[in-house]
Motif scaffolding. Structure first.
Motif, PDB file in Angstrom:
ATOM      1  N   GLY A   1      26.044  25.249 -15.781  1.00 54.35           N
ATOM      2  CA  GLY A   1      25.931  26.018 -17.002  1.00 54.35           C
ATOM      3  C   GLY A   1      24.588  25.842 -17.687  1.00 54.35           C
ATOM      4  O   GLY A   1      24.050  26.781 -18.295  1.00 54.35           O
ATOM      5  N   LEU A   2      24.025  24.633 -17.602  1.00 55.84           N
ATOM      6  CA  LEU A   2      22.730  24.372 -18.234  1.00 55.84           C
ATOM      7  C   LEU A   2      21.618  25.242 -17.667  1.00 55.84           C
ATOM      8  O   LEU A   2      20.624  25.510 -18.351  1.00 55.84           O
TER       9      LEU A   2
ATOM     10  N   ALA B   1      15.371  29.788 -13.323  1.00 57.15           N
ATOM     11  CA  ALA B   1      16.508  28.890 -13.095  1.00 57.15           C
ATOM     12  C   ALA B   1      16.500  28.367 -11.661  1.00 57.15           C
ATOM     13  O   ALA B   1      16.756  27.177 -11.419  1.00 57.15           O
ATOM     14  N   LEU B   2      16.189  29.234 -10.708  1.00 52.32           N
ATOM     15  CA  LEU B   2      16.137  28.812  -9.304  1.00 52.32           C
ATOM     16  C   LEU B   2      14.986  27.838  -9.066  1.00 52.32           C
ATOM     17  O   LEU B   2      15.115  26.909  -8.248  1.00 52.32           O
TER      18      LEU B   2
ATOM     19  N   ALA C   1      18.483  16.753 -18.595  1.00 49.81           N
ATOM     20  CA  ALA C   1      19.944  16.806 -18.536  1.00 49.81           C
ATOM     21  C   ALA C   1      20.415  17.327 -17.176  1.00 49.81           C
ATOM     22  O   ALA C   1      21.404  16.837 -16.617  1.00 49.81           O
ATOM     23  N   LEU C   2      19.706  18.309 -16.635  1.00 50.59           N
ATOM     24  CA  LEU C   2      20.044  18.838 -15.314  1.00 50.59           C
ATOM     25  C   LEU C   2      19.939  17.749 -14.254  1.00 50.59           C
ATOM     26  O   LEU C   2      20.806  17.625 -13.371  1.00 50.59           O
TER      27      LEU C   2
ATOM     28  N   LEU D   1      26.623  32.307 -18.693  1.00 50.93           N
ATOM     29  CA  LEU D   1      26.533  31.139 -17.805  1.00 50.93           C
ATOM     30  C   LEU D   1      26.507  29.837 -18.593  1.00 50.93           C
ATOM     31  O   LEU D   1      27.283  28.910 -18.313  1.00 50.93           O
ATOM     32  N   PHE D   2      25.638  29.733 -19.579  1.00 51.44           N
ATOM     33  CA  PHE D   2      25.527  28.500 -20.356  1.00 51.44           C
ATOM     34  C   PHE D   2      26.765  28.264 -21.219  1.00 51.44           C
ATOM     35  O   PHE D   2      27.398  27.202 -21.148  1.00 51.44           O
TER      36      PHE D   2
END
Length: 502
Positions: free
Chosen positions: A125-126, A152-153, A316-317, A386-387
């Motif tokens: 989600g992040l 994001a990728l 965090a990821l 998503l988040f």
């Protein structure tokens, strides 16, 4: 202690260990390293800039600073029993191992599947917020528009690369990013107090501004700031003196998070004026901190803070990715999920779990990108879907697991009265369970607000339902193992590789 078989001393080039689940060869992690990994998962700058304004805005109350303290107290009670169990059980499965030992093996497997899905939901989600923020910064600085899913990728690739590397590298990256986050928030706090338009006021800590119709909402939103605090036990197989290191790191992280977030939320209110914090939060949302820096005359600082907001998400990821990879290794090692996910590399990294988590993240990013084409939500699509959907569903599952783990602590120490006092065995875990049950109920009652829906829509039931059904599926898997593969079932929660009985 976990029983493992390592590669021969002379074999330094084997890409993957023959035996699954080997992480403890060098015992690299000390207290500071684990504390950084825990705090990274809670994303200090992200909470200070986004979580605190959201708590003010949605609750309509100025008691957010008190809310963080109350949650911190509840989690300290939780940690009393949790830390006591960590001295007895060294297993990267954490929730899974503890609930297996305290409530039963089938319940432990149910918890393991629920935790696996919840941690994945939090991590994946992040990427929605990370991709959006990264894309926005690039557009602001270069004029180029790069879709959120591309950025994001890119993030997923780098996180995955760190995930298959030695944990030392991830710790170094995370430590630097967390320190920068702390410096940024502390700097903002100083400016907020210096510019306080209504003077310094303790009103946000007044009981009448915490207790009311919005109390449950404050706690429901605030608990997300602590998610990942329990992850110290997941690194127990890589920690030096885990019986000592993990409990100290967990206590330290909980206290730092609670005090730091409470003070940051208070500073935010002082910067706007306590009487204006709710209205300003409702107006600006997560942009409030950055807008305030510009209002104070520090536009460059606002831009730097915005970049560090991105790196906060990145840290965090990394933290949640490492958590998921180790969970996969632990569960694969005991054949709760496919055994190949227990594979570790010569760098002492859970390589199979890491690659699987990265693949799942890439898949979900692509799915949301496809469904988001021409969405009426526009550029905010990844943030609002998503988040918002996945991180709140993940938090829902993890709070539920905290409740169950509190009960498991009581179950584990029943009949072991000579090992700890009643405070550790019963009283503290019971208080924690009651407090966490209240927070869990508040999350359920406010779930529509948390995911941006109005009223009991289908999504309000689907997202928590997926989390809870994963636990039901895990329980069914446990029953299957009990009946069909008793030797594997008997090994559940031990931390040892499952026997090959088929």
């Amino acid at each position: 202690m976990t029983a493992h078989t390592h590669s021969p001393p002379g074999d330094h080039h084997a890409p993957v260990h023959t035996d699954p689940g080997v992480l403890d060869a060098n015992r690299r992690l000390g207290i500071a390293s684990i504390v950084f990994l825990i705090i990274a998962a809670s994303a200090p700058l992200t909470v200070a800039a986004g979580g605190a304004p959201s708590a003010y805005a949605v609750s309509g109350m100025m008691g957010a600073p008190t809310g963080y303290l109350v949650l911190g107290v509840i989690l300290v009670f939780f940690t009393v029993g949790y830390a006591a169990m960590s001295r007895k059980i060294t297993n990267s499965g954490a929730f899974y191992a503890y609930i297996s030992a305290g409530l039963g093996k089938r319940q432990g497997i149910a918890a393991s599947w629920l935790a696996f899905v919840s941690y994945n939901a939090m991590q994946i989600g992040l990427y929605g917020l990370f991709g959006f923020t990264f894309s926005s910064i690039l557009h602001q600085w270069t004029g180029l528009f790069i879709p959120w899913w591309v950025t994001a990728l890119i993030g997923a690739f780098v996180v995955g690369l760190l995930g298959v590397s030695a944990i030392d590298l991830a710790v170094k990256v995370v430590s630097v990013l967390v320190v920068l986050e702390f410096i940024t928030v502390i700097g903002f706090n100083i400016l907020a107090f210096a510019h306080a338009p209504e003077g310094i006021s303790a009103a946000p800590y007044a009981p009448e501004n915490f207790f009311g119709v919005g109390t449950g909402t404050l706690l429901a939103f605030g608990i997300a700031a602590f998610m990942g605090f329990e992850s110290g036990t997941i690194y127990s197989e890589e920690a030096r003196e885990p019986e000592r290191t993990v409990p100290i790191a967990t206590y330290t992280a909980v206290l730092i998070i609670a005090l730091f977030y409470s003070f940051a939320a208070w500073a935010l209110a002082q910067g706007t004026g306590s009487s204006q914090i709710v209205a300003r939060s409702q107006e600006a949302g997560p942009d409030l901190m950055f807008n305030m820096l510009r209002d104070f005359g520090y536009a460059v600082a606002a831009d730097i803070a915005n970049v560090l907001f991105l790196t906060s998400l990145f840290a965090a990821l990394i933290a949640f990715h490492n958590t998921v990879a180790r969970y996969a290794m632990s569960l694969g090692r005991e054949a709760v999920i496919p055994r190949f996910l227990a594979r570790t590399s010569d760098k002492q990294a859970p390589v199979a779990g890491s690659l699987a988590q990265s693949a799942l993240a890439v898949f979900m990013i692509i799915v949301f990108a496809i469904f988001g084409m021409n969405s009426p939500l526009g550029e905010l699509y990844p943030v609002l879907t998503l988040f918002t959907w996945l991180t709140n569903a993940g938090a829902f599952g993890l709070v539920f697991l905290l409740v169950v783990t509190s009960v498991a602590v009581i179950g584990y120490f029943r009949g072991r009265s000579e090992e700890h006092s009643a405070w550790v065995r019963l009283i503290a875990p019971a208080i924690a369970a009651l407090g966490l049950i209240y927070v869990f109920v508040m999350i359920m009652l406010n779930f529509d607000v948390m995911i941006g829906e109005e009223g009991p829509t289908t999504l309000v039931f689907v997202m928590p339902g997926i989390i809870l059904l994963s636990g039901v599926a895990g329980f069914a898997r446990g029953e299957y193992l009990r009946v069909k593969r008793p030797r594997v079932f008997d090994n559940i929660g031990s931390g040892n590789p499952a026997p090959f009985d088929d």
